[in-house]
Design a protein around this motif. Sequence first.
Motif, PDB file in Angstrom:
ATOM      1  N   GLN A  86       0.791  -1.706  -0.286  1.00  0.00           N
ATOM      2  CA  GLN A  86       0.176   0.171   0.187  1.00  0.00           C
ATOM      3  C   GLN A  86       0.915   1.259  -0.469  1.00  0.00           C
ATOM      4  OE1 GLN A  86      -3.921  -0.463   0.175  1.00  0.00           O
ATOM      5  NE2 GLN A  86      -2.981  -2.540  -0.860  1.00  0.00           N
ATOM      6  N   ILE A  87       0.731   1.719  -0.546  1.00  0.00           N
ATOM      7  CA  ILE A  87       1.392   3.738  -0.699  1.00  0.00           C
ATOM      8  C   ILE A  87       0.423   4.687  -0.229  1.00  0.00           C
ATOM      9  CG2 ILE A  87       3.006   5.010  -2.404  1.00  0.00           C
ATOM     10  CD1 ILE A  87       3.837   1.940  -3.832  1.00  0.00           C
ATOM     11  N   VAL A  88       0.837   5.742   0.585  1.00  0.00           N
ATOM     12  CA  VAL A  88       0.132   6.488   0.978  1.00  0.00           C
ATOM     13  C   VAL A  88       1.021   8.019   0.449  1.00  0.00           C
ATOM     14  CG1 VAL A  88      -1.334   7.919   2.148  1.00  0.00           C
ATOM     15  CG2 VAL A  88      -1.425   5.569   2.872  1.00  0.00           C
ATOM     16  N   ILE A  89       0.497   8.684  -0.954  1.00  0.00           N
ATOM     17  CA  ILE A  89       0.984  10.158  -0.996  1.00  0.00           C
ATOM     18  C   ILE A  89       0.152  11.448  -0.165  1.00  0.00           C
ATOM     19  CG2 ILE A  89       1.702  11.737  -2.812  1.00  0.00           C
ATOM     20  CD1 ILE A  89       1.097   8.750  -5.185  1.00  0.00           C
ATOM     21  N   THR A  90       0.945  12.235   0.253  1.00  0.00           N
ATOM     22  CA  THR A  90       0.443  13.148   0.423  1.00  0.00           C
ATOM     23  C   THR A  90       1.297  14.475  -0.198  1.00  0.00           C
ATOM     24  OG1 THR A  90       0.347  12.260   2.584  1.00  0.00           O
ATOM     25  CG2 THR A  90      -0.021  14.305   3.064  1.00  0.00           C
ATOM     26  N   ASP A  91       0.051  15.428  -0.683  1.00  0.00           N
ATOM     27  CA  ASP A  91       1.111  16.252  -1.439  1.00  0.00           C
ATOM     28  C   ASP A  91       1.131  17.552  -0.233  1.00  0.00           C
ATOM     29  OD1 ASP A  91       0.981  15.706  -4.002  1.00  0.00           O
ATOM     30  OD2 ASP A  91      -0.560  15.926  -4.305  1.00  0.00           O
ATOM     31  N   VAL A  92       2.030  17.918   0.030  1.00  0.00           N
ATOM     32  CA  VAL A  92       2.426  18.906   0.747  1.00  0.00           C
ATOM     33  C   VAL A  92       2.337  20.879   0.447  1.00  0.00           C
ATOM     34  CG1 VAL A  92       3.327  20.538   2.997  1.00  0.00           C
ATOM     35  CG2 VAL A  92       3.303  17.749   2.717  1.00  0.00           C
ATOM     36  N   ALA A  93       1.873  21.032   0.893  1.00  0.00           N
ATOM     37  CA  ALA A  93       2.149  23.113  -0.044  1.00  0.00           C
ATOM     38  C   ALA A  93       3.227  23.429   0.696  1.00  0.00           C
ATOM     39  CB  ALA A  93       1.578  24.169   0.278  1.00  0.00           C
ATOM     40  N   LYS A  94       4.829  24.154  -0.037  1.00  0.00           N
ATOM     41  CA  LYS A  94       5.766  24.423   0.501  1.00  0.00           C
ATOM     42  C   LYS A  94       5.300  25.732   1.541  1.00  0.00           C
ATOM     43  CE  LYS A  94       8.187  24.672  -4.226  1.00  0.00           C
ATOM     44  NZ  LYS A  94       8.641  25.142  -5.032  1.00  0.00           N
TER      45      LYS A  94
ATOM     46  N   GLY B 158      14.312  26.510   9.779  1.00  0.00           N
ATOM     47  CA  GLY B 158      14.205  28.013  10.666  1.00  0.00           C
ATOM     48  C   GLY B 158      13.295  28.445   9.407  1.00  0.00           C
ATOM     49  N   ILE B 159      13.354  27.679   8.552  1.00  0.00           N
ATOM     50  CA  ILE B 159      12.645  29.484   7.088  1.00  0.00           C
ATOM     51  C   ILE B 159      11.477  27.847   6.172  1.00  0.00           C
ATOM     52  CG2 ILE B 159      14.138  30.247   6.600  1.00  0.00           C
ATOM     53  CD1 ILE B 159      14.813  28.755   4.581  1.00  0.00           C
ATOM     54  N   LEU B 160      10.571  28.390   5.741  1.00  0.00           N
ATOM     55  CA  LEU B 160       9.722  28.007   4.925  1.00  0.00           C
ATOM     56  C   LEU B 160       9.873  27.567   3.566  1.00  0.00           C
ATOM     57  CD1 LEU B 160       6.089  30.573   5.308  1.00  0.00           C
ATOM     58  CD2 LEU B 160       6.938  27.933   6.530  1.00  0.00           C
ATOM     59  N   MET B 161       9.986  26.326   3.032  1.00  0.00           N
ATOM     60  CA  MET B 161      10.198  25.589   1.916  1.00  0.00           C
ATOM     61  C   MET B 161       9.682  26.945   0.781  1.00  0.00           C
ATOM     62  SD  MET B 161      12.449  23.553   2.400  1.00  0.00           S
ATOM     63  CE  MET B 161      12.814  23.623   3.945  1.00  0.00           C
ATOM     64  N   SER B 162       8.788  27.868   0.712  1.00  0.00           N
ATOM     65  CA  SER B 162       8.536  28.196  -0.089  1.00  0.00           C
ATOM     66  C   SER B 162       8.805  29.973  -0.038  1.00  0.00           C
ATOM     67  CB  SER B 162       7.093  29.362   0.660  1.00  0.00           C
ATOM     68  OG  SER B 162       6.426  29.531   1.393  1.00  0.00           O
ATOM     69  N   ASP B 163       9.765  30.576   1.138  1.00  0.00           N
ATOM     70  CA  ASP B 163      10.467  30.763   1.246  1.00  0.00           C
ATOM     71  C   ASP B 163      12.214  30.749   0.276  1.00  0.00           C
ATOM     72  OD1 ASP B 163       8.261  32.809   2.613  1.00  0.00           O
ATOM     73  OD2 ASP B 163       9.837  32.658   4.449  1.00  0.00           O
ATOM     74  N   LYS B 164      12.663  29.401   0.794  1.00  0.00           N
ATOM     75  CA  LYS B 164      12.933  29.028   0.424  1.00  0.00           C
ATOM     76  C   LYS B 164      13.261  28.417  -1.645  1.00  0.00           C
ATOM     77  CE  LYS B 164      17.480  25.459   1.291  1.00  0.00           C
ATOM     78  NZ  LYS B 164      17.773  24.681   2.616  1.00  0.00           N
ATOM     79  N   TYR B 165      12.266  28.266  -1.257  1.00  0.00           N
ATOM     80  CA  TYR B 165      12.215  27.738  -2.677  1.00  0.00           C
ATOM     81  C   TYR B 165      10.847  28.491  -3.968  1.00  0.00           C
ATOM     82  CZ  TYR B 165      15.500  23.790  -1.889  1.00  0.00           C
ATOM     83  OH  TYR B 165      16.041  22.769  -0.761  1.00  0.00           O
ATOM     84  N   PRO B 166      10.954  29.608  -4.228  1.00  0.00           N
ATOM     85  CA  PRO B 166       9.569  30.407  -4.262  1.00  0.00           C
ATOM     86  C   PRO B 166       9.603  29.661  -6.021  1.00  0.00           C
ATOM     87  CG  PRO B 166      11.726  31.551  -4.297  1.00  0.00           C
ATOM     88  CD  PRO B 166      12.033  29.860  -4.049  1.00  0.00           C
TER      89      PRO B 166
END
Length: 66
Positions: A40-48, A55-63
């Motif tokens: 069984q495989i469960v994929i969870t999509d996560v917003a950056k 200490g930083i959001l991934m949306s800031d690191k990888y816009p």
Amino acid sequence: MPVIRVEMFKGRTVDQKRQLVKELTDAFIRTCGGTPESVQIVITDVAKEDWGGAGILMSDKYPDKK
């Protein structure tokens, strides 16, 4: 029943996820045995903006590219 959990940034296509599920299933069976039906495989999509590290959001690191 083995369960493989994948958390990744949103943005992959259904075809990419389909291929990932196939490859992970094949690798598990090849390495650990069993049957494809047991994996069984469960994929969870996560917003950056919902993922942080060092200490930083991934949306800031990888816009997103405009």
